[in-house]
Write a protein that holds these residues in place. Structure first.
Motif, PDB file in Angstrom:
ATOM      1  N   THR A 124     -15.263  18.247   3.242  1.00 49.72           N
ATOM      2  CA  THR A 124     -15.664  18.696   4.580  1.00 49.72           C
ATOM      3  C   THR A 124     -15.188  17.719   5.644  1.00 49.72           C
ATOM      4  O   THR A 124     -14.928  16.552   5.353  1.00 49.72           O
ATOM      5  CB  THR A 124     -17.198  18.766   4.688  1.00 49.72           C
ATOM      6  OG1 THR A 124     -17.721  17.434   4.570  1.00 49.72           O
ATOM      7  CG2 THR A 124     -17.797  19.637   3.626  1.00 49.72           C
ATOM      8  N   PRO A 125     -15.114  18.186   6.879  1.00 46.64           N
ATOM      9  CA  PRO A 125     -15.056  17.236   7.990  1.00 46.64           C
ATOM     10  C   PRO A 125     -16.346  16.388   7.988  1.00 46.64           C
ATOM     11  O   PRO A 125     -17.292  16.708   7.261  1.00 46.64           O
ATOM     12  CB  PRO A 125     -15.001  18.128   9.235  1.00 46.64           C
ATOM     13  CG  PRO A 125     -14.735  19.508   8.759  1.00 46.64           C
ATOM     14  CD  PRO A 125     -15.188  19.582   7.338  1.00 46.64           C
ATOM     15  N   ILE A 126     -16.374  15.358   8.807  1.00 45.72           N
ATOM     16  CA  ILE A 126     -17.583  14.530   8.900  1.00 45.72           C
ATOM     17  C   ILE A 126     -18.583  15.272   9.774  1.00 45.72           C
ATOM     18  O   ILE A 126     -18.521  15.217  11.004  1.00 45.72           O
ATOM     19  CB  ILE A 126     -17.239  13.144   9.460  1.00 45.72           C
ATOM     20  CG1 ILE A 126     -16.258  12.457   8.510  1.00 45.72           C
ATOM     21  CG2 ILE A 126     -18.497  12.303   9.613  1.00 45.72           C
ATOM     22  CD1 ILE A 126     -15.688  11.162   9.048  1.00 45.72           C
ATOM     23  N   CYS A 127     -19.462  16.001   9.145  1.00 46.60           N
ATOM     24  CA  CYS A 127     -20.396  16.877   9.890  1.00 46.60           C
ATOM     25  C   CYS A 127     -21.579  17.202   8.993  1.00 46.60           C
ATOM     26  O   CYS A 127     -21.723  18.325   8.541  1.00 46.60           O
ATOM     27  CB  CYS A 127     -19.686  18.153  10.341  1.00 46.60           C
ATOM     28  SG  CYS A 127     -19.007  19.158   9.016  1.00 46.60           S
ATOM     29  N   GLU A 128     -22.431  16.203   8.743  1.00 46.68           N
ATOM     30  CA  GLU A 128     -23.530  16.429   7.789  1.00 46.68           C
ATOM     31  C   GLU A 128     -24.404  17.616   8.184  1.00 46.68           C
ATOM     32  O   GLU A 128     -24.821  18.403   7.332  1.00 46.68           O
ATOM     33  CB  GLU A 128     -24.391  15.166   7.658  1.00 46.68           C
ATOM     34  CG  GLU A 128     -23.793  14.074   6.784  1.00 46.68           C
ATOM     35  CD  GLU A 128     -22.796  13.190   7.514  1.00 46.68           C
ATOM     36  OE1 GLU A 128     -22.598  13.392   8.738  1.00 46.68           O
ATOM     37  OE2 GLU A 128     -22.208  12.284   6.880  1.00 46.68           O
ATOM     38  N   ASN A 129     -24.721  17.731   9.485  1.00 45.16           N
ATOM     39  CA  ASN A 129     -25.554  18.862   9.900  1.00 45.16           C
ATOM     40  C   ASN A 129     -24.787  20.176   9.727  1.00 45.16           C
ATOM     41  O   ASN A 129     -25.352  21.189   9.315  1.00 45.16           O
ATOM     42  CB  ASN A 129     -25.986  18.682  11.360  1.00 45.16           C
ATOM     43  CG  ASN A 129     -27.215  19.488  11.701  1.00 45.16           C
ATOM     44  OD1 ASN A 129     -28.193  19.485  10.958  1.00 45.16           O
ATOM     45  ND2 ASN A 129     -27.162  20.188  12.823  1.00 45.16           N
TER      46      ASN A 129
END
Lengths: 721, 79
Positions: A445-450
């Motif tokens: 994923t991109p860096i986007c935990e939410n």
């Protein structure tokens, strides 16, 4: 997963022409009137009877055409998320999804039973009734219907990442369905919008970002919140096309959404900005001008374009429908709402009232916090005897093996996280086997935990089986809205009946000099939100077993490992990578008579050494590893049974003191624990300091052998031999 | 036929509000939509509009007085 490169993204303004309107099928015009008028009647009745609704009413009056045009362009199997202001989106989507292909709004005497049912259940939910979409748990702001494809959330922007997750499921399965996230102008400022847009663009997901620009977030204008007013330009930052459309016109909105839908399925995400207006304030029956943040003149201008009044009149003037036809369809809508109201209320001297028997039974107030647990398991799957023919493996090899096995076993399991598909198995190497055998199911994923946590929710609700990895536990704090406001609460608040199968994993990294922002133990955080189950397996066999239980669970489960256990070894039972450790089943590490020590993870490796030493001094500690830490899964009965024999308890864990589990577990064991105790219960944790970088400081703040020893000796309450 | 003007529901947060000031008096003929009073809540001051054109016949809740949602504040005869 990749997306195609595009030329410079388009920002177009869709303008419906007279010829296009004239060419619109009459049935579509009729259904638009039916939907708009149903929403208007529905909302007016609610405002007039607000006393029957426990909670706020964010009326959508004024925005009916946007919802209607969007729903006309969608398949019933497309999935729409919306916001705290969602009655229009939900009624339009459910009503039109349930409308039979041969339903003729100009000829029918009434809508069909199948069309009336979801409207009645929506009204019932808003009133908090048992027959509501969510049995009264969600109410106005949290609506859900799998069949009609809607989910709404009260958190601004919260519905956008799950819509992306639905789009992800659609793309992976090749269904041709789209996810649609309807949200307001205010939500285009919040991180969830940006993370979901970034993820959808990176992966080319069939997602429509339907920005219902009603010009105000509560009392703050778009100009004030954004600094500019044409919010569709935000799409440029994600290299996606955008269409601006008159959201007061259902057919213009339909045409824009139909084009957006086509683009989304073929190429990836698209933003539609529908320009619309809410006639009332944020909530309640007063216009915004009553609160003085906008003028009566402005409201009058928008009232002149009322989709329930001005738009049908324009059809008459254009000669597309007759007055009788418009009145007939409006009559169907009025009768539909009257029928729903009659089914849910009785007339009294003081006006309509809710028959008490329509409320959910209070005995159900706790039902559906969690799913039904594991299915019956074959004895060989849960047998814990080490396989005599197997070689020992490391804890890391167990993690690698069971993740790979899970993806092989379940083609609809997908593993999402940062770098998980790169470097031959992620930054920790833990997806090595999965990347080797099932690369298509491992999605970096991109860096986007939410964003990816919300995507997991959408994919899970669509029936897939997402696994999400947080590179470090502290990064879960980036995703708290999706993890706790959404994933933890989804089963319960949407009625308690549907599964939320998500596995999350992360690794405690205390002891590596990563410092205060990479070193928390997340057990205390996640167990604060029931709905999550939490496992902290200590051995290779336990990791495999807890993992498989998590995969079999229909609830979200967090599995915590610890890098300090990485090189420890053990032998799997004969079920190998299919071994299961059910919730509520502890591991007896060592029998003893003098004191019960409950411990897991890194702390348990320290306890093992201390206990062996104390045995030589005449203190025999019984050591139990609970393996499962959330209140519902914690092996309460087994711990009480042990303390019943020893009369003493110590809970030892390496978490920072305030974030630790022990106090909560002791409370959970009460009131049954107290009568069993000879000595005061004791807890051993790390110091209450965020793990510092300097090596001697870091070592000092973690759990100490001396503290474990002192606690066990004191709790045992006997003189050493 | 005398028609009541009630304290409006101002949203979910409150079931009570104060009549801040009457801008019209008994005997006045008022057009629909004209502001007849200011209502004060803890959160906001809102305008109370005349629901339909008519003549105010009674003011039942004096300025500065709190009243529950639904309380009849005044009455008018429709024109």
């Amino acid at each position: 997963m990749t997306a195609e490169a595009t030329a410079a993204p388009e920002l177009t303004r869709y303008q419906l022409t007279e010829a296009e309107l004239a060419g619109t099928p009459r049935r579509r015009l009729g259904l638009a009137i039916l939907s708009i008028q149903t929403i208007r009647r529905f909302e007016k009745w609610l405002l007039d009877n607000a006393g029957l609704v426990h909670g706020p009413l964010h009326s959508s009056i004024g925005q009916e055409a946007t919802a209607t045009g969007a729903a006309l362009a969608l398949r019933s199997s497309d999935w729409l998320t919306s916001t705290h202001r969602a009655h229009h989106d939900v009624v339009a989507k459910l009503l039109l999804a349930a409308t039979p292909a041969d339903f003729d709004p100009f000829a029918a005497d009434a809508v069909t039973e199948g069309m009336a049912d979801p409207v009645q259940r929506t009204l019932a939910e808003i009133m908090g009734l048992e027959q509501g979409l969510c049995h009264g748990r969600g109410g106005s702001m949290h609506l859900w219907d799998r069949q009609g494809g809607v989910m709404t959330t009260a958190i601004v922007g919260g519905g956008i990442p799950p819509a992306g997750g639905y789009a992800l499921a659609s793309k992976l399965r090749g269904t041709g369905d789209v996810g649609v996230a309807a949200f307001g102008d205010g939500a285009s400022q919040i991180g969830a919008f940006h993370e979901a847009a970034a993820l959808a663009r990176a992966w080319g997901l069939p997602l429509i970002l339907l920005l219902e620009n009603n010009h105000y977030s509560v009392a703050t204008s778009v100009q004030e919140t954004a600094g500019f007013t044409r919010l569709a330009t935000r799409a440029r930052g994600y290299d996606m096309p955008a269409i601006v459309v008159d959201g007061m016109d259902p057919i213009a909105t339909y045409e824009a959404m139909a084009r957006a839908r086509e683009h989304a399925v073929a190429h990836g995400p698209v933003l539609v900005e529908a320009i619309t207006y809410r006639y009332y304030h944020q909530n309640g029956p007063l216009p915004g001008s009553a609160f003085k943040y906008r003028s009566k003149d402005e409201e009058r201008d928008w009232r002149a374009r009322d989709p329930a009044v001005a738009w049908p009149r324009s059809l008459l003037e254009a000669g597309l429908l007759t007055a009788d036809e418009v009145q007939h369809v409006q009559g169907l809508a009025n009768a539909l709402v009257a029928r729903c109201v009659a089914a849910l209320t009785v007339e009294t001297e003081d006006g309509p009232a809710i028959p008490p028997e329509l409320y959910p039974p209070v005995e159900d107030a706790h039902r559906g916090m969690l799913g039904p647990g594991l299915p019956d398991l074959a004895p060989e799957l849960v047998d814990e005897t080490p396989d005599p023919g197997a070689e020992p493996m490391t804890y890391t090899e167990a993690i690698q093996g069971v993740i790979g096995r899970a993806l092989e076993r379940e083609p609809e399991a997908i593993f999402l996280g940062e770098e998980v598909g790169h470097l031959g198995g992620g930054v920790m190497g833990l997806t090595k086997a999965a990347v080797a055998s099932r690369p298509a199911q491992v999605l970096s994923t991109p860096i986007c935990e939410n964003g990816f946590s919300g995507a997991a929710l959408g994919a899970a609700l669509a029936g897939m089986h997402p696994i999400i990895e947080f590179m470090y536990p502290d990064f879960t704090l980036e995703a708290t809205d999706q993890l706790f406001n959404h994933i933890a609460k989804s089963r319960y608040m949407y009625g308690g009946d549907h599964d939320v199968p998500i596995v999350a994993r992360t690794q405690i990294s205390r002891g590596r000099g990563y410092g205060p922002q990479h070193s928390c133990d997340p057990a205390g955080l996640f167990t604060s939100y029931p709905g999550w189950r939490v496992a902290a397996p200590t051995t290779p066999a336990d990791y495999v077993g807890c993992w498989n239980a998590a995969m079999l669970s229909r609830d979200p489960v967090l599995i915590i490992d610890d890098h300090r256990l990485a090189k420890t070894t053990g032998v799997l039972p004969s079920a190998g990578f299919d071994h299961v450790v059910p919730m509520g089943k502890p591991r007896l590490v060592r029998p003893g008579r003098d004191v019960t020590v409950v411990t897991w993870g890194y702390a348990s490796t320290r306890v093992a050494e201390v206990v062996a030493e104390l045995a030589g001094r005449g203190i025999e500690a019984e050591v139990l590893d609970p393996r499962w830490l959330d209140e519902a899964s914690f092996p309460r009965a087994a711990v009480l049974e042990s303390v019943g024999r020893t009369g003493a308890i110590v809970i030892a864990e390496d978490a920072q003191h305030t974030l630790s589990m022990g106090a909560r577990l002791l409370d959970h064991l009460q009131p049954d624990l107290h009568p069993l105790l000879r000595t005061a219960p004791r807890r051993v944790t790390g110091l209450d300091a965020y793990s510092p970088v300097s090596k001697p400081l870091e070592t000092y703040v973690h759990i100490q052998d001396d503290d474990i020893r002192a606690a066990i000796v004191a709790a045992a309450g006997k003189d050493e031999a | 036929m005398s028609t009541p003007i009630k304290m409006p529901n101002l949203g979910a947060e409150t079931d009570e509000a104060r009549v801040g000031n009457w801008l019209k008096g008994v005997g006045d003929t008022v057009m629909e939509g004209e502001i007849i009073a200011e209502i004060e809540t803890e959160k906001a001051n809102v305008d109370l509009e005349m629901p339909a054109t008519g003549r105010l016949t009674e003011i039942l809740i004096e300025a500065g007085t709190d009243a529950k949602v639904g309380t009849v504040l005044a009455r008018y005869d429709e024109a």
